[in-house]
Write a protein that holds these residues in place. Structure first.
Motif, PDB file in Angstrom:
ATOM      1  N   ALA A 191      27.737 -37.720  36.388  1.00 37.26           N
ATOM      2  CA  ALA A 191      26.375 -37.399  36.820  1.00 37.26           C
ATOM      3  C   ALA A 191      25.868 -38.434  37.820  1.00 37.26           C
ATOM      4  O   ALA A 191      25.198 -38.088  38.808  1.00 37.26           O
ATOM      5  CB  ALA A 191      25.447 -37.319  35.611  1.00 37.26           C
ATOM      6  N   SER A 192      26.189 -39.701  37.592  1.00 39.18           N
ATOM      7  CA  SER A 192      25.752 -40.762  38.512  1.00 39.18           C
ATOM      8  C   SER A 192      26.424 -40.632  39.866  1.00 39.18           C
ATOM      9  O   SER A 192      25.803 -40.867  40.908  1.00 39.18           O
ATOM     10  CB  SER A 192      26.046 -42.129  37.898  1.00 39.18           C
ATOM     11  OG  SER A 192      25.280 -42.346  36.730  1.00 39.18           O
ATOM     12  N   VAL A 193      27.692 -40.238  39.870  1.00 38.50           N
ATOM     13  CA  VAL A 193      28.406 -40.043  41.132  1.00 38.50           C
ATOM     14  C   VAL A 193      27.798 -38.887  41.930  1.00 38.50           C
ATOM     15  O   VAL A 193      27.639 -38.974  43.153  1.00 38.50           O
ATOM     16  CB  VAL A 193      29.908 -39.799  40.864  1.00 38.50           C
ATOM     17  CG1 VAL A 193      30.609 -39.247  42.105  1.00 38.50           C
ATOM     18  CG2 VAL A 193      30.575 -41.094  40.422  1.00 38.50           C
ATOM     19  N   ARG A 194      27.444 -37.823  41.237  1.00 36.82           N
ATOM     20  CA  ARG A 194      26.782 -36.711  41.931  1.00 36.82           C
ATOM     21  C   ARG A 194      25.461 -37.181  42.541  1.00 36.82           C
ATOM     22  O   ARG A 194      25.106 -36.793  43.661  1.00 36.82           O
ATOM     23  CB  ARG A 194      26.548 -35.551  40.958  1.00 36.82           C
ATOM     24  CG  ARG A 194      27.816 -34.817  40.561  1.00 36.82           C
ATOM     25  CD  ARG A 194      27.501 -33.496  39.865  1.00 36.82           C
ATOM     26  NE  ARG A 194      26.843 -33.686  38.582  1.00 36.82           N
ATOM     27  CZ  ARG A 194      27.489 -33.825  37.422  1.00 36.82           C
ATOM     28  NH1 ARG A 194      28.814 -33.824  37.402  1.00 36.82           N
ATOM     29  NH2 ARG A 194      26.819 -33.972  36.299  1.00 36.82           N
ATOM     30  N   LYS A 195      24.760 -38.025  41.822  1.00 34.38           N
ATOM     31  CA  LYS A 195      23.493 -38.555  42.321  1.00 34.38           C
ATOM     32  C   LYS A 195      23.722 -39.418  43.563  1.00 34.38           C
ATOM     33  O   LYS A 195      22.939 -39.355  44.518  1.00 34.38           O
ATOM     34  CB  LYS A 195      22.817 -39.381  41.220  1.00 34.38           C
ATOM     35  CG  LYS A 195      21.381 -39.760  41.519  1.00 34.38           C
ATOM     36  CD  LYS A 195      20.463 -38.575  41.418  1.00 34.38           C
ATOM     37  CE  LYS A 195      19.001 -38.983  41.493  1.00 34.38           C
ATOM     38  NZ  LYS A 195      18.088 -37.819  41.451  1.00 34.38           N
ATOM     39  N   VAL A 196      24.780 -40.223  43.535  1.00 34.32           N
ATOM     40  CA  VAL A 196      25.107 -41.067  44.691  1.00 34.32           C
ATOM     41  C   VAL A 196      25.270 -40.212  45.945  1.00 34.32           C
ATOM     42  O   VAL A 196      24.724 -40.529  47.011  1.00 34.32           O
ATOM     43  CB  VAL A 196      26.378 -41.888  44.420  1.00 34.32           C
ATOM     44  CG1 VAL A 196      26.928 -42.493  45.716  1.00 34.32           C
ATOM     45  CG2 VAL A 196      26.099 -42.996  43.411  1.00 34.32           C
ATOM     46  N   THR A 197      26.030 -39.128  45.844  1.00 33.12           N
ATOM     47  CA  THR A 197      26.267 -38.285  47.022  1.00 33.12           C
ATOM     48  C   THR A 197      24.993 -37.573  47.448  1.00 33.12           C
ATOM     49  O   THR A 197      24.729 -37.422  48.649  1.00 33.12           O
ATOM     50  CB  THR A 197      27.383 -37.271  46.743  1.00 33.12           C
ATOM     51  OG1 THR A 197      27.050 -36.473  45.595  1.00 33.12           O
ATOM     52  CG2 THR A 197      28.702 -37.996  46.464  1.00 33.12           C
ATOM     53  N   GLU A 198      24.183 -37.145  46.498  1.00 33.85           N
ATOM     54  CA  GLU A 198      22.910 -36.492  46.833  1.00 33.85           C
ATOM     55  C   GLU A 198      21.997 -37.443  47.604  1.00 33.85           C
ATOM     56  O   GLU A 198      21.222 -37.009  48.470  1.00 33.85           O
ATOM     57  CB  GLU A 198      22.201 -36.032  45.560  1.00 33.85           C
ATOM     58  CG  GLU A 198      22.877 -34.871  44.844  1.00 33.85           C
ATOM     59  CD  GLU A 198      22.260 -34.609  43.482  1.00 33.85           C
ATOM     60  OE1 GLU A 198      21.243 -35.271  43.156  1.00 33.85           O
ATOM     61  OE2 GLU A 198      22.782 -33.758  42.737  1.00 33.85           O
ATOM     62  N   LEU A 199      22.103 -38.731  47.296  1.00 35.75           N
ATOM     63  CA  LEU A 199      21.231 -39.736  47.903  1.00 35.75           C
ATOM     64  C   LEU A 199      21.801 -40.321  49.192  1.00 35.75           C
ATOM     65  O   LEU A 199      21.212 -41.226  49.774  1.00 35.75           O
ATOM     66  CB  LEU A 199      20.982 -40.865  46.898  1.00 35.75           C
ATOM     67  CG  LEU A 199      20.187 -40.476  45.642  1.00 35.75           C
ATOM     68  CD1 LEU A 199      20.257 -41.592  44.602  1.00 35.75           C
ATOM     69  CD2 LEU A 199      18.735 -40.162  46.001  1.00 35.75           C
ATOM     70  N   GLY A 200      22.944 -39.810  49.645  1.00 30.05           N
ATOM     71  CA  GLY A 200      23.512 -40.266  50.911  1.00 30.05           C
ATOM     72  C   GLY A 200      24.623 -41.290  50.798  1.00 30.05           C
ATOM     73  O   GLY A 200      25.104 -41.793  51.815  1.00 30.05           O
ATOM     74  N   GLY A 201      25.049 -41.621  49.569  1.00 33.68           N
ATOM     75  CA  GLY A 201      26.172 -42.531  49.391  1.00 33.68           C
ATOM     76  C   GLY A 201      27.500 -41.796  49.465  1.00 33.68           C
ATOM     77  O   GLY A 201      27.548 -40.578  49.656  1.00 33.68           O
ATOM     78  N   PRO A 246      24.171 -45.805  50.919  1.00 31.53           N
ATOM     79  CA  PRO A 246      24.048 -45.219  52.264  1.00 31.53           C
ATOM     80  C   PRO A 246      24.271 -46.197  53.416  1.00 31.53           C
ATOM     81  O   PRO A 246      24.525 -45.757  54.545  1.00 31.53           O
ATOM     82  CB  PRO A 246      22.615 -44.677  52.269  1.00 31.53           C
ATOM     83  CG  PRO A 246      22.316 -44.389  50.843  1.00 31.53           C
ATOM     84  CD  PRO A 246      22.987 -45.496  50.087  1.00 31.53           C
ATOM     85  N   VAL A 247      24.163 -47.505  53.174  1.00 31.28           N
ATOM     86  CA  VAL A 247      24.404 -48.464  54.259  1.00 31.28           C
ATOM     87  C   VAL A 247      25.747 -49.170  54.115  1.00 31.28           C
ATOM     88  O   VAL A 247      26.042 -50.104  54.850  1.00 31.28           O
ATOM     89  CB  VAL A 247      23.253 -49.483  54.373  1.00 31.28           C
ATOM     90  CG1 VAL A 247      21.974 -48.796  54.797  1.00 31.28           C
ATOM     91  CG2 VAL A 247      23.048 -50.227  53.069  1.00 31.28           C
TER      92      VAL A 247
END
Length: 257
Positions: free
Chosen positions: A213-223, A243-244
């Motif tokens: 779930a955390s990994v999905r959140k990372v991608t949703e947030l631009g990571g 993201p940076v």
């Protein structure tokens, strides 16, 4: 894990991130971990103390435009005398990147590079005692140096920090660095399977309740995801970047950290 009032000498005490985009970075970690921030004044570079449940857990600082170092999470080890630790680091083959300096009334800081090329910080606590909460979701959970010369690295950190290196039977060259009977950090030997252009570095882990779930959140947030969620004896983990471009590992520990 209970809240932490002080960290033992030679153990990880703090983590912080230098980023070229403070606003975007703060928004990312707030959404991912639920952090709130105490943002410092301009003379501190707007250094942000990241909080969870009212406790300090990490820091985020602004990376100067001309800085020669990468955007990255850094780990700091507690030192009772930063100047003496720096002298010992040099005798052991390390190099000083930032000489000992006072950080207002918070503490005394230095930044070094080990003999294999990985960078780390030293922190002498005064007003700021380091992370006040560890091993809980959204806080630092583990730290390991990934290096091309594991033997030299484990000898260096053992001697510098007063830790004992213990080889683990994991099918790879891996040592824990123990304070008494407690592992506090690790040393991982990079092999030919690692990208040839990847320099030695400290990898820092954040605990989560659900890695996928955390990994999905990372991608949703631009990571970005670099190692997909993977099971290990110590928990399900994934290596990601924000993201940076700052890398870190997410882990749902198989037992309390």
């Amino acid at each position: 894990m209970p809240t932490v009032e002080a960290h033992a000498v030679g153990t990880p005490t703090w983590m912080d991130l230098t980023t070229p985009d403070l606003e975007r970075t703060r928004a990312f970690y707030s959404a991912l971990f639920g952090w709130t921030y105490l943002i410092g004044p301009e003379e501190s570079g707007f250094y942000s103390m990241c909080q969870l449940n009212g406790r300090m857990v990490a820091g985020i600082g602004l990376k100067p435009k001309d800085a020669p170092y990468p955007t990255a999470w850094s780990v700091y080890f507690e030192a009772d005398d930063v100047d003496a630790f720096v002298q010992r680091a040099e005798k052991l083959g390390g190099k000083v990147a930032i000489a000992p300096m006072d950080v207002f009334d918070a503490g005394r800081l230095a930044f070094c590079t080990d003999p294999t090329g990985a960078s780390f910080g030293l922190w002498q606590s005064r007003g700021h005692k380091g992370a006040q909460l560890v091993g809980e979701p959204g806080t630092m959970a583990w730290h390991e140096v990934n290096t091309r010369d594991g033997i030299r690295a484990k000898d260096f950190y053992s001697a510098l920090l007063g830790l004992e290196a213990k080889k683990l039977d994991l099918g790879m060259d891996y040592w824990t660095l123990d304070k008494g009977s407690e592992p506090v950090a690790g040393v991982l030997q990079m092999t030919a399977q690692w990208p040839a252009d990847l320099p030695p570095h400290w990898m820092n882990y954040f605990a989560v309740t659900d890695t996928d779930a955390s990994v999905r959140k990372v991608t949703e947030l631009g990571g970005k995801v670099h190692v997909k969620p993977t099971d290990s004896p110590h928990g399900r983990y994934s290596v990601v970047t924000d993201p940076v471009g700052a890398a870190f590992t997410l882990i749902a520990p198989s037992r309390p950290t």
